[in-house]
Design a protein around this motif. Structure first.
Motif, PDB file in Angstrom:
ATOM      1  N   UNK A 206       9.461 -70.383-124.719  1.00  0.00           N
ATOM      2  CA  UNK A 206       9.336 -70.007-126.491  1.00  0.00           C
ATOM      3  C   UNK A 206      10.756 -71.358-126.308  1.00  0.00           C
ATOM      4  N   UNK A 207      10.848 -70.564-126.059  1.00  0.00           N
ATOM      5  CA  UNK A 207      13.078 -72.047-126.342  1.00  0.00           C
ATOM      6  C   UNK A 207      12.515 -73.528-125.883  1.00  0.00           C
ATOM      7  N   UNK A 208      11.547 -73.327-124.962  1.00  0.00           N
ATOM      8  CA  UNK A 208      11.134 -75.175-124.631  1.00  0.00           C
ATOM      9  C   UNK A 208      10.525 -75.843-125.702  1.00  0.00           C
ATOM     10  N   UNK A 209       9.441 -74.154-126.038  1.00  0.00           N
ATOM     11  CA  UNK A 209       8.339 -75.361-127.241  1.00  0.00           C
ATOM     12  C   UNK A 209       9.208 -76.173-128.339  1.00  0.00           C
ATOM     13  N   UNK A 210      10.003 -74.807-128.524  1.00  0.00           N
ATOM     14  CA  UNK A 210      10.837 -75.119-129.960  1.00  0.00           C
ATOM     15  C   UNK A 210      11.707 -76.207-129.695  1.00  0.00           C
ATOM     16  N   UNK A 211      12.540 -76.774-128.710  1.00  0.00           N
ATOM     17  CA  UNK A 211      12.799 -77.788-128.358  1.00  0.00           C
ATOM     18  C   UNK A 211      12.333 -78.487-128.237  1.00  0.00           C
ATOM     19  N   UNK A 212      11.071 -78.462-127.537  1.00  0.00           N
ATOM     20  CA  UNK A 212      10.015 -80.387-127.756  1.00  0.00           C
ATOM     21  C   UNK A 212      10.102 -80.133-129.328  1.00  0.00           C
ATOM     22  N   UNK A 213       9.413 -79.021-129.762  1.00  0.00           N
ATOM     23  CA  UNK A 213       8.926 -79.279-131.423  1.00  0.00           C
ATOM     24  C   UNK A 213      10.189 -79.802-132.278  1.00  0.00           C
ATOM     25  N   UNK A 214      11.488 -79.978-132.131  1.00  0.00           N
ATOM     26  CA  UNK A 214      12.059 -79.964-132.870  1.00  0.00           C
ATOM     27  C   UNK A 214      13.508 -81.332-132.619  1.00  0.00           C
ATOM     28  N   UNK A 215      13.861 -81.486-131.466  1.00  0.00           N
ATOM     29  CA  UNK A 215      14.069 -82.527-130.541  1.00  0.00           C
ATOM     30  C   UNK A 215      13.380 -83.897-129.588  1.00  0.00           C
ATOM     31  N   UNK A 216      12.546 -83.302-129.175  1.00  0.00           N
ATOM     32  CA  UNK A 216      11.069 -84.476-128.353  1.00  0.00           C
ATOM     33  C   UNK A 216      10.887 -85.085-129.388  1.00  0.00           C
ATOM     34  N   UNK A 217      11.202 -85.857-130.318  1.00  0.00           N
ATOM     35  CA  UNK A 217      10.527 -86.499-130.632  1.00  0.00           C
ATOM     36  C   UNK A 217      11.545 -88.106-131.545  1.00  0.00           C
ATOM     37  N   UNK A 218      10.678 -88.847-132.079  1.00  0.00           N
ATOM     38  CA  UNK A 218      11.332 -90.365-132.487  1.00  0.00           C
ATOM     39  C   UNK A 218      12.415 -89.323-133.646  1.00  0.00           C
ATOM     40  N   UNK A 219      13.930 -90.130-133.342  1.00  0.00           N
ATOM     41  CA  UNK A 219      14.832 -89.783-134.234  1.00  0.00           C
ATOM     42  C   UNK A 219      15.274 -91.566-134.893  1.00  0.00           C
ATOM     43  N   UNK A 220      16.176 -91.516-136.082  1.00  0.00           N
ATOM     44  CA  UNK A 220      16.337 -92.656-136.090  1.00  0.00           C
ATOM     45  C   UNK A 220      18.062 -93.022-135.088  1.00  0.00           C
ATOM     46  N   UNK A 221      18.688 -92.227-134.791  1.00  0.00           N
ATOM     47  CA  UNK A 221      19.370 -91.389-133.827  1.00  0.00           C
ATOM     48  C   UNK A 221      19.192 -92.465-132.897  1.00  0.00           C
ATOM     49  N   UNK A 222      17.975 -92.240-132.268  1.00  0.00           N
ATOM     50  CA  UNK A 222      18.063 -92.886-130.678  1.00  0.00           C
ATOM     51  C   UNK A 222      16.826 -93.742-130.893  1.00  0.00           C
ATOM     52  N   UNK A 223      17.692 -94.931-129.608  1.00  0.00           N
ATOM     53  CA  UNK A 223      17.467 -96.274-129.519  1.00  0.00           C
ATOM     54  C   UNK A 223      16.697 -96.405-128.310  1.00  0.00           C
ATOM     55  N   UNK A 224      15.776 -97.275-128.296  1.00  0.00           N
ATOM     56  CA  UNK A 224      15.081 -97.802-126.970  1.00  0.00           C
ATOM     57  C   UNK A 224      16.034 -97.473-125.760  1.00  0.00           C
ATOM     58  N   UNK A 225      15.331 -97.574-124.900  1.00  0.00           N
ATOM     59  CA  UNK A 225      16.787 -97.233-123.702  1.00  0.00           C
ATOM     60  C   UNK A 225      15.754 -98.539-122.195  1.00  0.00           C
ATOM     61  N   UNK A 226      16.180 -99.233-121.983  1.00  0.00           N
ATOM     62  CA  UNK A 226      15.520 -99.707-120.629  1.00  0.00           C
ATOM     63  C   UNK A 226      16.262 -99.474-119.853  1.00  0.00           C
ATOM     64  N   UNK A 227      15.793 -98.963-117.891  1.00  0.00           N
ATOM     65  CA  UNK A 227      16.111 -98.620-116.901  1.00  0.00           C
ATOM     66  C   UNK A 227      16.107 -99.496-115.668  1.00  0.00           C
ATOM     67  N   UNK A 228      17.468 -99.078-115.329  1.00  0.00           N
ATOM     68  CA  UNK A 228      18.014-100.616-113.973  1.00  0.00           C
ATOM     69  C   UNK A 228      18.218 -99.672-112.743  1.00  0.00           C
ATOM     70  N   UNK A 229      17.475 -99.608-111.836  1.00  0.00           N
ATOM     71  CA  UNK A 229      17.526 -98.856-110.059  1.00  0.00           C
ATOM     72  C   UNK A 229      18.654 -99.478-109.831  1.00  0.00           C
ATOM     73  N   UNK A 230      19.443 -98.937-110.170  1.00  0.00           N
ATOM     74  CA  UNK A 230      21.180 -99.208-109.488  1.00  0.00           C
ATOM     75  C   UNK A 230      20.643 -99.327-107.685  1.00  0.00           C
ATOM     76  N   UNK A 231      20.267 -98.056-107.050  1.00  0.00           N
ATOM     77  CA  UNK A 231      19.693 -97.750-105.838  1.00  0.00           C
ATOM     78  C   UNK A 231      19.036 -97.041-105.272  1.00  0.00           C
ATOM     79  N   UNK A 232      18.648 -96.089-104.931  1.00  0.00           N
ATOM     80  CA  UNK A 232      18.146 -95.154-103.975  1.00  0.00           C
ATOM     81  C   UNK A 232      17.985 -93.908-104.481  1.00  0.00           C
TER      82      UNK A 232
END
Length: 437
Positions: free
Chosen positions: A178-204
């Motif tokens: 239930x905690x995970x589901x609550x976290x997903x509903x409240x936090x795991x979504x788009x927010x103006x505070x979050x910016x688009x990031x890109x990934x860079x594989x520095x090493x394995x």
């Protein structure tokens, strides 16, 4: 009555009176007023004490929504809300599953993972003061990432991973689903505070994430406020009354033949050294970080927003770094006036600036290039090897004007290469120059 009878009578009265007075003297108990108990040595407080949760904090949050959909933030308010949420959870049944994981970076950053990123490894034993851990058989380990799996279907238990990129270890824990589901509903979504990031594989073993677009940051100027050297003398020496004060050119020096406090006004540093008996002891990582926090809390030395940044167990050194109000780390050249460093061992050392930030006098906006541009720039440097690239971050460079009380915080990109943070020079428009500082 005869003369002899009178003498006998008077003598009897005198003896009786003497006996009465003696008895009163022996049994007399004066009624003194009770005195309030006071401390003979008053505690010296420079600023305010802080809990572990305010010092040992994440500096980035990452949400992986898809293979090429990564969002992140360094916002202190978003980090505070996330830590407050997971501090309510009860983590149980920890298990080392390192051998079951094929490729830790891809495992950590798969779709449906929320990643809480810390600046360096943290002992779980210490972090039990921040989160609830119900596992009596828990082996002490270190982690620098907390990974919340919001997609894996679970009927009763949700899965949270504690990961160390440094030691390449993964520990799995369980929380109520239930905690995970609550976290997903409240936090795991788009927010103006979050910016688009890109990934860079520095090493394995390491994948880095940066803002995908240009970032606007403020350039600040502050008035500095000099710290009271006498307060530090009274706080750091066991018996301040025997401490001798000496004046050197541009320095104040306090000494009691066991410890030395030197305040350098040219370098803007305060350095306290205590000679300890015995050989260089082995200090556990849990004790090392806790001991450093306790030491600074004893004199409430958190004069600005300092947070845990690095721990070097080999050298028994712990570093706390200044962070600005937007969540960006602050760096400085030698001397490291944006840090508090604590070294334990045969000679104990405490090093910090001798000032704190006061009134802000100026603020102008600067646009910094995207993280992708920074990577292209680094890859062109002579001798650059991405395997030695440990981190890249936006932050501030602190510059103290030696002739005035002004302190500037200049926005810049920083990268950690072979254990050392370096800055990338910027021109007036926020673009990158050709040289490194």
């Amino acid at each position: 009555m005869t003369y002899e009878n009178i003498k006998t009578f008077i003598l009897t009265i005198l003896v009786a009176t003497s006996a009465l007075l003696t008895w009163n003297l022996w049994t007399y108990q004066p009624n003194y007023e009770t005195m309030e108990q006071t401390n003979t040595v008053q505690e010296v407080a420079i600023a305010a004490k802080k809990d572990v949760s305010k010092i040992v904090r994440p500096d980035t949050l990452l949400f992986h929504h898809g293979s090429n959909q990564h969002y992140g933030t360094v916002s202190p308010s978003e980090i505070e809300k996330t830590i407050k949420e997971i501090s309510r959870w009860n983590f149980t049944d920890f298990e080392n599953i390192t051998t079951q994981v094929d490729g830790i970076p891809s495992f950590v950053h798969n779709e449906g993972k929320a990643v809480i990123v810390y600046p360096d490894s943290i002992p779980i034993e210490l972090y039990k003061t921040v989160i609830k851990v119900d596992d009596k058989d828990l082996t002490n380990f270190q982690f620098d990432r907390i990974v919340i799996d919001v997609e894996e279907p679970q009927k009763e238990d949700g899965i949270v991973y504690f990961v160390s990129l440094d030691s390449q270890q993964v520990f799995r824990s369980h929380v109520p689903a239930s905690f995970i589901q609550s976290f997903k509903n409240k936090f795991f979504k788009y927010s103006p505070e979050y910016k688009e990031y890109f990934s860079y594989e520095a090493s394995n073993s390491r994948t880095l994430f940066f803002p995908a677009h240009d970032t606007k940051m403020a350039r600040y100027q502050y008035l500095s406020k000099e710290l009271d050297s006498e307060k530090y003398k009274n706080a750091l020496f066991s018996d301040p009354s025997v401490v001798q004060k000496n004046y050197q050119p541009s320095e104040e020096e306090y000494n009691d033949n066991v410890s030395l406090l030197r305040v350098n006004f040219d370098k803007n540093t305060l350095r306290y050294v205590k000679l300890a008996a015995g050989n260089n002891p082995t200090i556990q990582s849990t004790d090392l970080l806790k001991k450093s926090i306790d030491f600074i809390n004893e004199h409430a030395g958190w004069t600005d927003n300092y947070q845990f940044a690095e721990m070097n167990e080999l050298n028994h050194r712990v570093t706390f770094r200044l962070y600005d109000s937007s969540g960006y780390p602050v760096f400085s050249d030698d001397p490291k006036i944006s840090e508090i460093r604590q070294v334990w061992g045969q000679n104990e050392e405490y090093l910090r600036s001798n000032f704190q930030l006061g009134l802000r006098t100026e603020s102008t906006d600067v646009s910094l290039s995207s993280g992708e541009s920074v990577i292209k720039y680094l890859e062109k440097l002579e001798g650059f090897d991405s395997k030695n690239l440990e981190d890249v971050a936006l932050g501030y460079k602190m510059v103290k004007d030696p002739q005035t009380m002004f302190v500037r915080l200049e926005p810049s990109w920083f990268y950690r290469y072979e254990g050392e943070w370096k800055s990338i020079s910027l021109d007036e428009t926020g673009g990158m120059n050709n040289g490194l500082e």
